[in-house]
Design a protein around this motif. Structure first.
Motif, short mmCIF file in Angstrom:
data_model
loop_
_atom_site.label_atom_id
_atom_site.label_comp_id
_atom_site.label_asym_id
_atom_site.label_seq_id
_atom_site.Cartn_x
_atom_site.Cartn_y
_atom_site.Cartn_z
N ILE A 1 32.83 17.00 -26.30
CA ILE A 1 32.04 15.82 -25.95
C ILE A 1 31.24 16.08 -24.68
O ILE A 1 30.06 15.72 -24.59
CB ILE A 1 32.96 14.59 -25.78
CG1 ILE A 1 33.54 14.18 -27.14
CG2 ILE A 1 32.21 13.43 -25.14
CD1 ILE A 1 34.67 13.18 -27.05
N ALA A 2 31.87 16.72 -23.69
CA ALA A 2 31.16 17.04 -22.45
C ALA A 2 29.99 17.98 -22.72
O ALA A 2 28.91 17.84 -22.12
CB ALA A 2 32.13 17.68 -21.45
N ASP B 1 29.14 14.26 -16.96
CA ASP B 1 29.17 13.02 -16.18
C ASP B 1 28.87 11.78 -17.01
O ASP B 1 28.69 10.69 -16.46
CB ASP B 1 28.17 13.11 -15.03
CG ASP B 1 28.59 14.14 -13.98
OD1 ASP B 1 29.80 14.24 -13.72
OD2 ASP B 1 27.71 14.84 -13.44
N VAL B 2 28.82 11.92 -18.33
CA VAL B 2 28.60 10.76 -19.18
C VAL B 2 29.72 9.74 -18.93
O VAL B 2 30.88 10.10 -18.73
CB VAL B 2 28.56 11.16 -20.67
CG1 VAL B 2 29.88 11.76 -21.12
CG2 VAL B 2 28.19 9.98 -21.55
N LYS B 3 29.37 8.47 -18.92
CA LYS B 3 30.37 7.42 -18.73
C LYS B 3 30.89 6.97 -20.09
O LYS B 3 30.12 6.55 -20.95
CB LYS B 3 29.78 6.24 -17.96
CG LYS B 3 29.47 6.56 -16.50
CD LYS B 3 29.01 5.33 -15.74
CE LYS B 3 28.80 5.65 -14.27
NZ LYS B 3 28.37 4.44 -13.51
N VAL B 4 32.21 7.08 -20.26
CA VAL B 4 32.82 6.80 -21.55
C VAL B 4 33.75 5.60 -21.45
O VAL B 4 34.30 5.30 -20.39
CB VAL B 4 33.59 8.03 -22.08
CG1 VAL B 4 32.65 9.21 -22.24
CG2 VAL B 4 34.74 8.40 -21.15
N PHE C 1 31.47 -10.71 -18.43
CA PHE C 1 31.85 -9.35 -18.78
C PHE C 1 30.83 -8.33 -18.26
O PHE C 1 29.62 -8.53 -18.36
CB PHE C 1 31.97 -9.20 -20.29
CG PHE C 1 32.15 -7.78 -20.75
CD1 PHE C 1 33.36 -7.13 -20.55
CD2 PHE C 1 31.11 -7.09 -21.34
CE1 PHE C 1 33.53 -5.82 -20.95
CE2 PHE C 1 31.27 -5.78 -21.76
CZ PHE C 1 32.48 -5.14 -21.56
N LYS C 2 31.34 -7.24 -17.68
CA LYS C 2 30.49 -6.15 -17.20
C LYS C 2 30.97 -4.86 -17.85
O LYS C 2 32.14 -4.48 -17.72
CB LYS C 2 30.57 -6.03 -15.68
CG LYS C 2 30.00 -7.22 -14.93
CD LYS C 2 30.12 -7.02 -13.43
CE LYS C 2 29.57 -8.23 -12.67
NZ LYS C 2 29.72 -8.04 -11.19
N LEU C 3 30.07 -4.19 -18.53
CA LEU C 3 30.44 -2.96 -19.22
C LEU C 3 31.00 -1.92 -18.26
O LEU C 3 31.91 -1.16 -18.60
CB LEU C 3 29.22 -2.39 -19.96
CG LEU C 3 29.47 -1.13 -20.80
CD1 LEU C 3 30.50 -1.39 -21.89
CD2 LEU C 3 28.17 -0.61 -21.39
N GLU C 4 30.49 -1.89 -17.04
CA GLU C 4 30.95 -0.91 -16.05
C GLU C 4 32.46 -0.99 -15.83
O GLU C 4 33.09 0.00 -15.44
CB GLU C 4 30.22 -1.12 -14.72
CG GLU C 4 28.78 -0.65 -14.72
CD GLU C 4 28.65 0.86 -14.75
OE1 GLU C 4 29.62 1.55 -14.37
OE2 GLU C 4 27.58 1.36 -15.15
N PRO D 1 33.56 8.04 -15.66
CA PRO D 1 32.87 9.32 -15.85
C PRO D 1 33.82 10.33 -16.50
O PRO D 1 34.96 10.50 -16.05
CB PRO D 1 32.50 9.75 -14.43
CG PRO D 1 32.51 8.49 -13.63
CD PRO D 1 33.59 7.64 -14.24
N LEU D 2 33.36 10.98 -17.54
CA LEU D 2 34.20 11.94 -18.25
C LEU D 2 34.70 13.05 -17.32
O LEU D 2 35.82 13.55 -17.47
CB LEU D 2 33.43 12.54 -19.43
CG LEU D 2 34.17 13.54 -20.31
CD1 LEU D 2 35.46 12.96 -20.85
CD2 LEU D 2 33.28 14.00 -21.45
#
Length: 240
Positions: A72-73, A79-82, A152-155, A160-161
Motif C-alpha cells: 500500500i505504501a 505518508d498517505v493518511k489511512v 464529524f471530522k474525517l481527520e 499517516p501510514l
C-alpha cells in the motif's frame, strides 16, 4: 396543584463515545475515483489491473506481517493518511479443509484512505493478490450514528501510514509461539489489520490466529490488539 418537580432529561451521549461509523465501498462511476492524480496517489492506467495481467506468486506471511502495508505504501506513498487496512492470510487446509490456498498466502489486501482531491472523503482500493496489482479507487460512503453527523471530522479517524509499525509485529508474534503451541495442535496467523477508532481516540493493530485445539481438534480463533507502535499489547485473546 400541578406537579412542579423537574423531571430528569435524557442524557446525550458524548460524541467521542456515541459516534460509530459505517464505512462501505460504493460502486458505480465517479470522476474522483477514476481519475489519475498528478502526485501519483491514484493508480495510473498502466498500474491498474486488467483481465490479462500476468499472474505472479501471491505474497505470503513469510515476507513479513506488514507485506500488505508495504504494498500500500508503494502504491499510495508512505505518508498517505489511512482509516483502516485489512490483510488476511490463508490458514491452510490443516485448519480449514475448504481452504485451497497454501498456508500463509495473502488472500486479501485492502485499504481505506483519504481522497487527495477531496480531503473530506475516503477512497478504497484492493489488491489482486494473483497479479500483485491494485484496482481503481472506489468512493467510500461514511454514515454517522449515535452522534451529531455535522460534528464529524474525517481527520479524527485518519493516521499517516508511515507512523504505523506493522513490521514490529514480528517480535510479538514470535513471543506467542510457546503459548499457542500449548493450546493448539496446529495454528496459523490469519489476519493483520489496522482498525480505525470506534469508541476510543486511537487506531490499533489487530493480529488474528486460527487453530485446532489440541484437546479435541475443534477449530478455534483468537486475536491480539496492539498499539500502532507495533510493540504494546492492549488485549491478548489468542486462546480460549
Amino acid at each position: 396543584m400541578p406537579d412542579m418537580i423537574p423531571r430528569p432529561q435524557p442524557t446525550a451521549f458524548a460524541l467521542a463515545i456515541g459516534l460509530s461509523l459505517s464505512l462501505s465501498a460504493c460502486g458505480g462511476g465517479n470522476s474522483a475515483s477514476n481519475a489519475t492524480s498528478d502526485n501519483g496517489v491514484f493508480a495510473s492506467s498502466s498500474d491498474t489491473p486488467t483481465g490479462d495481467a500476468p499472474k505472479t506468486a501471491a505474497p505470503t506471511l513469510a515476507q513479513g506481517p506488514d507485506v500488505c502495508f508495504r504494498a500500500i505504501a508503494k502504491q499510495l506513498g508512505a505518508d498517505v493518511k489511512v482509516s483502516e487496512i485489512n490483510s488476511f492470510f490463508s490458514p491452510g487446509s490443516k485448519i480449514d479443509a475448504s481452504d485451497d490456498e497454501p498456508e500463509g498466502e495473502l488472500t486479501t489486501c485492502s485499504v481505506k484512505y483519504q481522497n487527495p482531491e477531496d480531503p473530506r472523503k475516503l477512497l478504497s482500493i484492493s489488491m489482486d493478490t494473483h497479479t500483485g496489482t491494485f484496482g481503481k479507487p472506489a468512493p467510500v460512503e461514511i454514515s454517522v450514528s449515535g452522534g451529531d453527523a455535522s460534528k464529524f471530522k474525517l481527520e479524527d479517524i485518519l493516521i499517516p501510514l508511515s507512523t504505523v509499525n506493522a513490521a514490529g509485529l514480528t517480535s510479538i508474534m514470535e513471543s506467542q509461539k510457546a503459548k499457542l503451541s500449548s493450546v493448539y495442535s496446529h495454528y496459523a496467523w490469519s489476519g493483520v489489520r489496522l482498525l480505525s477508532p470506534r469508541f476510543s481516540d486511537v487506531h490499533t493493530l489487530r493480529v488474528d490466529v486460527d487453530g485446532r485445539l489440541a484437546s479435541n481438534d475443534i477449530k478455534e480463533n483468537g486475536y491480539l490488539s496492539i498499539l500502532t507502535d507495533g510493540k504494546t499489547v492492549k488485549i491478548n485473546r489468542l486462546t480460549p
